[in-house]
Design a protein around this motif. Structure first.
Motif, mmCIF file in Angstrom:
data_model
loop_
_atom_site.group_PDB
_atom_site.id
_atom_site.type_symbol
_atom_site.label_atom_id
_atom_site.label_comp_id
_atom_site.label_asym_id
_atom_site.label_seq_id
_atom_site.Cartn_x
_atom_site.Cartn_y
_atom_site.Cartn_z
ATOM 1 N N SER A 16 0.808 -1.229 0.000
ATOM 2 C CA SER A 16 0.000 0.000 0.000
ATOM 3 C C SER A 16 0.835 1.271 0.000
ATOM 4 C CB SER A 16 -0.929 0.023 1.223
ATOM 5 O OG SER A 16 -1.931 -0.941 1.092
ATOM 6 N N LYS A 17 2.097 1.174 0.322
ATOM 7 C CA LYS A 17 2.914 2.380 0.508
ATOM 8 C C LYS A 17 2.989 3.244 -0.746
ATOM 9 C CE LYS A 17 5.399 0.759 4.494
ATOM 10 N NZ LYS A 17 6.663 0.504 5.168
ATOM 11 N N SER A 18 3.230 2.650 -1.888
ATOM 12 C CA SER A 18 3.313 3.457 -3.116
ATOM 13 C C SER A 18 1.938 4.003 -3.493
ATOM 14 C CB SER A 18 3.919 2.657 -4.271
ATOM 15 O OG SER A 18 3.056 1.594 -4.637
ATOM 16 N N LEU A 19 0.880 3.248 -3.202
ATOM 17 C CA LEU A 19 -0.475 3.719 -3.475
ATOM 18 C C LEU A 19 -0.809 4.927 -2.602
ATOM 19 C CD1 LEU A 19 -2.221 0.223 -3.570
ATOM 20 C CD2 LEU A 19 -1.556 1.632 -5.547
ATOM 21 N N MET A 20 -0.360 4.876 -1.362
ATOM 22 C CA MET A 20 -0.588 5.999 -0.455
ATOM 23 C C MET A 20 0.184 7.233 -0.929
ATOM 24 S SD MET A 20 -0.544 3.830 3.074
ATOM 25 C CE MET A 20 -1.205 5.049 4.204
ATOM 26 N N ASN A 32 -8.315 10.083 4.972
ATOM 27 C CA ASN A 32 -8.541 8.988 5.916
ATOM 28 C C ASN A 32 -9.145 7.763 5.232
ATOM 29 O OD1 ASN A 32 -7.446 10.309 8.120
ATOM 30 N ND2 ASN A 32 -9.405 11.147 8.790
ATOM 31 N N LEU A 33 -9.969 7.973 4.228
ATOM 32 C CA LEU A 33 -10.517 6.847 3.479
ATOM 33 C C LEU A 33 -9.390 5.984 2.922
ATOM 34 C CD1 LEU A 33 -12.708 5.209 1.975
ATOM 35 C CD2 LEU A 33 -12.569 6.930 0.153
ATOM 36 N N HIS A 34 -8.390 6.603 2.352
ATOM 37 C CA HIS A 34 -7.270 5.876 1.763
ATOM 38 C C HIS A 34 -6.420 5.225 2.852
ATOM 39 C CE1 HIS A 34 -7.524 8.273 -2.244
ATOM 40 N NE2 HIS A 34 -8.682 8.226 -1.618
ATOM 41 N N ALA A 35 -6.333 5.898 4.003
ATOM 42 C CA ALA A 35 -5.590 5.342 5.138
ATOM 43 C C ALA A 35 -6.248 4.063 5.646
ATOM 44 C CB ALA A 35 -5.478 6.377 6.250
ATOM 45 N N VAL A 36 -7.577 4.013 5.610
ATOM 46 C CA VAL A 36 -8.301 2.796 5.993
ATOM 47 C C VAL A 36 -8.151 1.736 4.907
ATOM 48 C CG1 VAL A 36 -10.607 1.819 6.363
ATOM 49 C CG2 VAL A 36 -9.975 3.959 7.489
ATOM 50 N N MET A 37 -8.351 2.130 3.654
ATOM 51 C CA MET A 37 -8.282 1.179 2.545
ATOM 52 C C MET A 37 -6.912 0.525 2.423
ATOM 53 S SD MET A 37 -10.340 2.970 -0.581
ATOM 54 C CE MET A 37 -12.107 2.732 -0.782
ATOM 55 N N ALA A 38 -5.871 1.159 2.962
ATOM 56 C CA ALA A 38 -4.518 0.609 2.876
ATOM 57 C C ALA A 38 -4.428 -0.776 3.496
ATOM 58 C CB ALA A 38 -3.525 1.561 3.539
ATOM 59 N N GLU A 39 -5.352 -1.101 4.399
ATOM 60 C CA GLU A 39 -5.406 -2.444 5.001
ATOM 61 C C GLU A 39 -5.504 -3.520 3.913
ATOM 62 O OE1 GLU A 39 -5.445 -5.065 8.137
ATOM 63 O OE2 GLU A 39 -5.758 -2.936 8.570
ATOM 64 N N LEU A 43 -8.044 -3.175 -2.611
ATOM 65 C CA LEU A 43 -9.165 -2.244 -2.506
ATOM 66 C C LEU A 43 -8.696 -0.827 -2.806
ATOM 67 C CD1 LEU A 43 -12.116 -1.508 -1.771
ATOM 68 C CD2 LEU A 43 -11.322 -1.315 0.610
ATOM 69 N N LEU A 44 -7.596 -0.414 -2.186
ATOM 70 C CA LEU A 44 -7.081 0.937 -2.409
ATOM 71 C C LEU A 44 -6.727 1.136 -3.882
ATOM 72 C CD1 LEU A 44 -6.204 3.724 -1.459
ATOM 73 C CD2 LEU A 44 -4.037 2.711 -0.684
ATOM 74 N N LYS A 45 -6.056 0.168 -4.468
ATOM 75 C CA LYS A 45 -5.688 0.274 -5.886
ATOM 76 C C LYS A 45 -6.934 0.327 -6.762
ATOM 77 C CE LYS A 45 -3.005 0.105 -9.534
ATOM 78 N NZ LYS A 45 -2.150 1.233 -9.899
ATOM 79 N N GLY A 46 -7.885 -0.549 -6.514
ATOM 80 C CA GLY A 46 -9.116 -0.557 -7.295
ATOM 81 C C GLY A 46 -9.858 0.760 -7.194
ATOM 82 N N TYR A 47 -9.920 1.310 -5.995
ATOM 83 C CA TYR A 47 -10.593 2.589 -5.791
ATOM 84 C C TYR A 47 -9.881 3.704 -6.565
ATOM 85 C CZ TYR A 47 -12.650 6.665 -3.666
ATOM 86 O OH TYR A 47 -13.290 7.864 -3.489
#
Length: 180
Positions: A16-20, A32-39, A43-47
């Protein structure tokens, strides 16, 4: 309710680090949405991909806002309604449009109102909408492409709205002034 972590680039899963970092580059902050999705890095990439793709549709800033906010309001997303109100302001969308969407009142522009009604029907009825609604959508000046592009926006919003419901994502400070 499960407690979710608001990850930072320091403690996030490696994938998730590069996505963040991409989120910070795009928004000037880590929402914060992205901080949660990093789990869940997928999901974060798809979003992120759907967000980028939806912005590349044939919809203008007002139409993007109509689709996003119609879904956010229908899903009662405590996070995305103020976040997309802030995004609409940054895109110079008329505040009257945003207010009408948030307050569930008809839009003054008939074409935008038809887009709102069609998006709402698709959201409520899981894509099964009446021939009359589709005909009204086409009569307003939209086509098959735009009907299908609503699906992209809806897919993006399901990802964020449902995540926010599960995680009770705290609203970011810059978005709080847009909360009702």
């Amino acid at each position: 309710m499960a407690e979710f972590t608001l990850y930072t680039q320091d403690n996030a899963p490696e994938e998730s680090k590069s996505l963040m970092a991409d989120s910070v580059a795009a928004f000037g902050m880590l929402p914060n949405l992205h901080a949660v999705m990093a789990e869940a890095p997928t999901l974060l990439k798809g979003y992120q991909v759907l967000h980028e793709l939806f912005q590349k549709t044939s919809f203008n800033a007002e139409e993007l806002t109509v689709v996003w906010q119609t879904i956010n309001v229908e899903h009662e997303c405590h996070y995305c309604v103020p976040a997309h109100s802030a995004i609409a302001a940054s895109m110079n969308v008329d505040q009257g449009i945003v207010d009408a969407l948030v307050n569930k009142t008809p839009l003054a522009d008939a074409k935008l109102e038809t887009l709102r009604e069609t998006t709402l029907a698709m959201t409520r009825d899981r894509g099964v909408i009446s021939d009359e609604q589709i005909e009204k959508f086409f009569a307003a000046g939209y086509g098959k492409q735009q009907l299908l592009e609503i699906v992209v926006g809806l897919s993006q919003k399901v990802m964020s709205n449902y995540t926010n419901h599960l995680a009770d994502t705290p609203v970011d400070e810059p978005f709080k002034k847009f909360a009702k």
